[in-house]
Design an enzyme around this catalytic site. Structure first.
Site, PDB file in Angstrom:
ATOM      1  N   LYS A  11      -0.831 -17.660   6.449  1.00 48.88           N
ATOM      2  CA  LYS A  11      -0.088 -16.600   7.143  1.00 48.88           C
ATOM      3  C   LYS A  11       0.506 -17.112   8.465  1.00 48.88           C
ATOM      4  CE  LYS A  11      -2.777 -12.849   4.996  1.00 48.88           C
ATOM      5  NZ  LYS A  11      -3.611 -11.640   5.243  1.00 48.88           N
ATOM      6  N   TYR A  51       2.529  -6.754  -1.332  1.00 47.55           N
ATOM      7  CA  TYR A  51       1.496  -5.810  -0.885  1.00 47.55           C
ATOM      8  C   TYR A  51       1.767  -4.401  -1.421  1.00 47.55           C
ATOM      9  CZ  TYR A  51      -0.628  -9.182   2.418  1.00 47.55           C
ATOM     10  OH  TYR A  51      -1.285 -10.245   2.994  1.00 47.55           O
ATOM     11  N   ASN A 114      -5.785 -12.454   9.992  1.00 48.90           N
ATOM     12  CA  ASN A 114      -6.869 -13.100   9.229  1.00 48.90           C
ATOM     13  C   ASN A 114      -6.461 -14.373   8.495  1.00 48.90           C
ATOM     14  OD1 ASN A 114      -5.586 -11.919   7.076  1.00 48.90           O
ATOM     15  ND2 ASN A 114      -7.364 -10.782   6.319  1.00 48.90           N
ATOM     16  N   HIS A 117      -4.029 -15.701   2.882  1.00 46.71           N
ATOM     17  CA  HIS A 117      -4.124 -14.802   1.731  1.00 46.71           C
ATOM     18  C   HIS A 117      -4.634 -15.561   0.514  1.00 46.71           C
ATOM     19  CE1 HIS A 117      -2.984 -11.948  -1.427  1.00 46.71           C
ATOM     20  NE2 HIS A 117      -2.535 -13.009  -2.082  1.00 46.71           N
ATOM     21  N   GLU A 128       1.501 -12.722  -8.455  1.00 46.39           N
ATOM     22  CA  GLU A 128       1.886 -13.261  -7.146  1.00 46.39           C
ATOM     23  C   GLU A 128       2.584 -14.619  -7.275  1.00 46.39           C
ATOM     24  OE1 GLU A 128      -1.590 -10.934  -4.579  1.00 46.39           O
ATOM     25  OE2 GLU A 128      -1.862 -13.072  -4.989  1.00 46.39           O
TER      26      GLU A 128
HETATM   27  P1  DAT Z   1      -7.326  -9.425   1.202  1.00 48.71           P
HETATM   28  O1  DAT Z   1      -6.248 -10.070   2.048  1.00 48.71           O
HETATM   29  O2  DAT Z   1      -8.678  -9.965   1.566  1.00 48.71           O
HETATM   30  O3  DAT Z   1      -7.038  -9.492  -0.262  1.00 48.71           O
HETATM   31  P2  DAT Z   1      -6.451  -6.674   1.099  1.00 48.71           P
HETATM   32  O4  DAT Z   1      -5.653  -7.077  -0.095  1.00 48.71           O
HETATM   33  O5  DAT Z   1      -7.311  -5.473   0.986  1.00 48.71           O
HETATM   34  O6  DAT Z   1      -7.377  -7.884   1.606  1.00 48.71           O
HETATM   35  O7  DAT Z   1      -5.490  -6.429   2.333  1.00 48.71           O
HETATM   36  C1  DAT Z   1      -4.369  -7.283   2.546  1.00 48.71           C
HETATM   37  C2  DAT Z   1      -4.248  -7.544   4.012  1.00 48.71           C
HETATM   38  O8  DAT Z   1      -4.000  -6.315   4.714  1.00 48.71           O
HETATM   39  C3  DAT Z   1      -5.499  -8.124   4.665  1.00 48.71           C
HETATM   40  O9  DAT Z   1      -5.598  -9.516   4.530  1.00 48.71           O
HETATM   41  C4  DAT Z   1      -5.320  -7.715   6.091  1.00 48.71           C
HETATM   42  C5  DAT Z   1      -4.658  -6.345   5.967  1.00 48.71           C
HETATM   43  N1  DAT Z   1      -5.687  -5.289   6.017  1.00 48.71           N
HETATM   44  C6  DAT Z   1      -6.532  -4.934   5.016  1.00 48.71           C
HETATM   45  N2  DAT Z   1      -7.359  -3.954   5.406  1.00 48.71           N
HETATM   46  C7  DAT Z   1      -7.027  -3.689   6.695  1.00 48.71           C
HETATM   47  C8  DAT Z   1      -7.509  -2.771   7.678  1.00 48.71           C
HETATM   48  N3  DAT Z   1      -8.510  -1.923   7.402  1.00 48.71           N
HETATM   49  N4  DAT Z   1      -6.927  -2.787   8.903  1.00 48.71           N
HETATM   50  C9  DAT Z   1      -5.920  -3.643   9.184  1.00 48.71           C
HETATM   51  N5  DAT Z   1      -5.410  -4.515   8.309  1.00 48.71           N
HETATM   52  C10 DAT Z   1      -5.965  -4.540   7.092  1.00 48.71           C
HETATM   53 MG    MG Z   2      -5.535  -8.626  -1.405  1.00 49.33          MG
END
Ligand code: DAT
Ligand code: MG
Length: 150
Positions: A11, A51, A114, A117, A128
């Site tokens: 990222k 997303y 974070n 991805h 993806e």
């Molecule tokens: P991951 O990236 O671990 O697959 P995800 O698909 O649930 O997690 O979410 C995609 C991204 O969105 C994640 O890396 C960071 C952001 N995100 C997820 N949950 C969040 C939250 N509660 N608050 C802020 N950003 C969040």
């Molecule tokens: Mg995810």
């Protein structure tokens, strides 16, 4: 032999912080095989598709501005169990819950920064990979194959 593939994307924060090589090294040293890699400035349309399950979340707008804030490094890694292993290497979504030794555990504090991805399932990875690499991936023979797999 065709093995499982996952989609991993460094990222914008990790590109800025010089963590691209570190993240690649973790997958390389494990024994996974790199079959696609590029640097791109993602646009909102692409990220909205990537997303798509999160568009209604309250954090979606800030996720969009974060992910378009600079270039990303999408890549495809191949190997047995690579989807699950990739998630393990990255650590939990929330860095406050990611273990030391994982990418997020070692390099992130905030869920909104974070670092990397990784696909959450084999079917997600297929989707993806075709979204980010419509041109396809590169076929090559690794000399390490027989040193990594029995
Ligand atoms: P991951 O990236 O671990 O697959 P995800 O698909 O649930 O997690 O979410 C995609 C991204 O969105 C994640 O890396 C960071 C952001 N995100 C997820 N949950 C969040 C939250 N509660 N608050 C802020 N950003 C969040
Ligand atoms: Mg995810």
């Amino acid at each position: 032999k065709e093995r499982e593939r996952t989609f991993i994307m460094v990222k914008p924060d990790a590109v800025q912080r010089g963590l691209v090589g570190n993240i690649i090294t973790r997958f390389e040293q494990k024994g996974f095989k790199l079959v696609a890699l590029k640097m791109v400035q993602a646009d909102e349309e692409l990220l909205r598709q990537h997303y798509k399950d999160l568009v209604s979340k309250p954090f979606f707008p800030s996720l969009m501005s974060y992910m378009t804030s600079g270039p990303v490094v999408p890549m495809v890694w191949e190997g047995d169990g690579v989807v699950k292993a990739g998630r393990t290497i990255l650590g939990a979504t929330k860095p406050s819950e990611s273990a030391p030794g994982t990418v997020r555990g070692d390099y992130a504090i905030d869920v909104g920064r974070n670092v990397c991805h990784g696909s959450d399932a084999v079917e997600t990875a297929v989707r993806e990979i075709s979204l980010w690499f419509p041109e396809g991936v590169t076929k090559w023979d690794s000399h390490s194959e027989s040193w990594i797999y029995e």
